[in-house]
Design an enzyme around this catalytic site. Structure first.
Site, PDB file in Angstrom:
ATOM      1  N   THR A   1       0.836  -1.198   0.000  1.00 46.91           N
ATOM      2  CA  THR A   1       0.000   0.000   0.000  1.00 46.91           C
ATOM      3  C   THR A   1       0.872   1.250   0.000  1.00 46.91           C
ATOM      4  OG1 THR A   1      -1.943   1.019   1.050  1.00 46.91           O
ATOM      5  CG2 THR A   1      -0.267   0.100   2.526  1.00 46.91           C
TER       6      THR A   1
ATOM      7  N   LYS B   1       3.268   1.386  -3.891  1.00 47.89           N
ATOM      8  CA  LYS B   1       2.611   0.639  -4.979  1.00 47.89           C
ATOM      9  C   LYS B   1       3.309   0.795  -6.327  1.00 47.89           C
ATOM     10  CE  LYS B   1      -2.049   0.880  -3.018  1.00 47.89           C
ATOM     11  NZ  LYS B   1      -3.456   1.301  -3.271  1.00 47.89           N
TER      12      LYS B   1
ATOM     13  N   ASP C   1      -6.937  -3.203  -6.474  1.00 52.14           N
ATOM     14  CA  ASP C   1      -7.683  -1.955  -6.234  1.00 52.14           C
ATOM     15  C   ASP C   1      -8.798  -1.825  -7.272  1.00 52.14           C
ATOM     16  OD1 ASP C   1      -6.212  -1.049  -4.036  1.00 52.14           O
ATOM     17  OD2 ASP C   1      -4.704  -0.117  -5.305  1.00 52.14           O
TER      18      ASP C   1
ATOM     19  N   ALA D   1      -8.738  12.351  -9.204  1.00 49.71           N
ATOM     20  CA  ALA D   1      -7.885  11.752 -10.232  1.00 49.71           C
ATOM     21  C   ALA D   1      -6.575  11.242  -9.659  1.00 49.71           C
ATOM     22  CB  ALA D   1      -7.607  12.777 -11.338  1.00 49.71           C
TER      23      ALA D   1
ATOM     24  N   ALA E   1      -6.039   6.241  -6.215  1.00 51.41           N
ATOM     25  CA  ALA E   1      -7.261   5.454  -6.076  1.00 51.41           C
ATOM     26  C   ALA E   1      -8.202   5.747  -7.227  1.00 51.41           C
ATOM     27  CB  ALA E   1      -7.939   5.768  -4.745  1.00 51.41           C
TER      28      ALA E   1
ATOM     29  N   TYR F   1     -14.214   4.721   3.471  1.00 51.74           N
ATOM     30  CA  TYR F   1     -14.883   3.716   4.300  1.00 51.74           C
ATOM     31  C   TYR F   1     -14.697   3.924   5.804  1.00 51.74           C
ATOM     32  CZ  TYR F   1     -10.317   1.379   4.639  1.00 51.74           C
ATOM     33  OH  TYR F   1      -8.991   1.079   4.881  1.00 51.74           O
TER      34      TYR F   1
ATOM     35  N   GLY G   1     -17.990   2.805   0.744  1.00 53.90           N
ATOM     36  CA  GLY G   1     -16.592   2.494   0.474  1.00 53.90           C
ATOM     37  C   GLY G   1     -16.112   1.191   1.067  1.00 53.90           C
TER      38      GLY G   1
END
Length: 320
Positions: free
Chosen positions: A72, A76, A113, A138, A141, A233, A254
């Site tokens: 993460t 990444k 993802d 943008a 994620a 989330y 989420g």
């Protein structure tokens, strides 16, 4: 439940990953399949390591017998050059969040993802209209979510961002990958004119998180015919989700993407089919337990402040 003596050792590399709910989700699902499944966070902040150390950590994991790693922020993109192979979707996105370490030591990168959002979208918003969609955000994620939306068959995608140049860069990448779709850039200032023509809205910015409360746009622009998906989330019920639901919209919280990522990674690591609804139920249990613990701690701090104020009053009265 199947029984096996096979064991799995999985890690999560990133900055600030110690509180992650991914390890207990994986471990509980592993136990449900009769696996010996151990998942450990590897927090570069706690270890005092730079993000560029991800290559060393991957090599160490390989030597120590790990079966796989989740990757993460902020590693990444950095991890890609240290892998033996990267699947097509991860290569197109330029980001890997799941690494399988094969028995022969070869490392293979994947990205869950985008697939996690796609499965969440298809299960949580079945039959959603895909003619025209507006996406807010943008960033990294947002890139994965936009890729998933176009894979799902969105015909016209408008990506808006406070930084139009970032939205334009994302659009340029996606337009080349999905020439059959129409992809364009915009700014959040244009939402009032974009939403009336949209079928759905996807939110991919930090607004709505506990540290960034509020909504990313004026929700009075929403109509009951819209569907709304949020990738924030924590909390599960963001203000956007609540207000969109109150407006009569179909909503996707989420948490479904967070679970979708874990579901796909578990499948990649083990070759077994996880129970997505069981993992979501466990995820919601974990979130509720954390919320209760935080609420208890906040109440205790408040009570202690009241007690301290009372003690101070007594001291002042005694001094008088």
């Amino acid at each position: 439940m199947s029984q096996t003596t096979e064991s799995y050792l999985i890690g999560l590399i990133g900055d600030g990953v110690m509180p992650s709910l991914t390890p207990p989700m994986h471990e509980r699902e592993g136990a449900a399949h009769g696996l010996l499944y151990l998942y450990r966070p590897i927090d570069i902040a706690v270890l005092g390591l730079a993000p560029e150390s991800v290559g060393d950590l991957v090599r160490a994991a390989r030597h120590l017998g790990y079966n796989g790693l989740n990757i993460t922020h902020p590693c990444k993109q950095l991890v890609i050059e240290h892998l033996d192979e990267v699947d097509d979707d991860a290569a197109r996105l330029g980001a890997v969040n799941t690494v399988v370490i094969r028995p022969d030591g070869r490392t293979v990168g994947h990205n869950t993802d985008w697939s996690g959002f796609l499965s969440a979208f298809r299960s949580g918003l079945p039959d959603a209209a895909l003619g025209r969609v507006v996406q807010l955000g943008a960033g990294g994620a947002g890139s994965a979510v936009a890729y998933a939306l176009l894979t799902a068959g969105v015909q016209h995608l408008v990506i808006v961002d406070v930084d139009r140049s970032r939205a334009e860069a994302r659009v340029a990448e996606l337009a080349g990958l999905f020439p059959e779709a129409s992809v364009e850039a915009g700014t959040t200032a244009e939402l009032a004119s974009l939403l009336p023509a949209a079928d759905g809205v996807v939110h991919c910015t930090p607004v709505g998180m506990a540290a960034h409360p509020g909504t990313p746009f004026d929700t009075s622009l929403l109509e009951p015919r819209h569907w709304v998906a949020d990738i924030v989330y924590r909390p599960i019920e963001t203000q956007l989700v609540r207000e969109a639901r109150a407006a009569g919209c179909r909503v996707l919280d989420g948490g479904r993407m967070a679970v979708g990522q874990a579901v796909d990674a578990f499948r990649i690591f083990t070759g077994l089919e996880p129970d997505a609804e069981r993992m979501r139920a466990h995820f919601l249990e974990l979130v509720e337990a954390e919320d209760e613990a935080e609420s208890k701690a906040a109440n205790e701090a408040k009570n202690e402040a009241v007690r301290e104020a009372a003690r101070e009053s007594v001291r002042v009265a005694g001094a008088a």
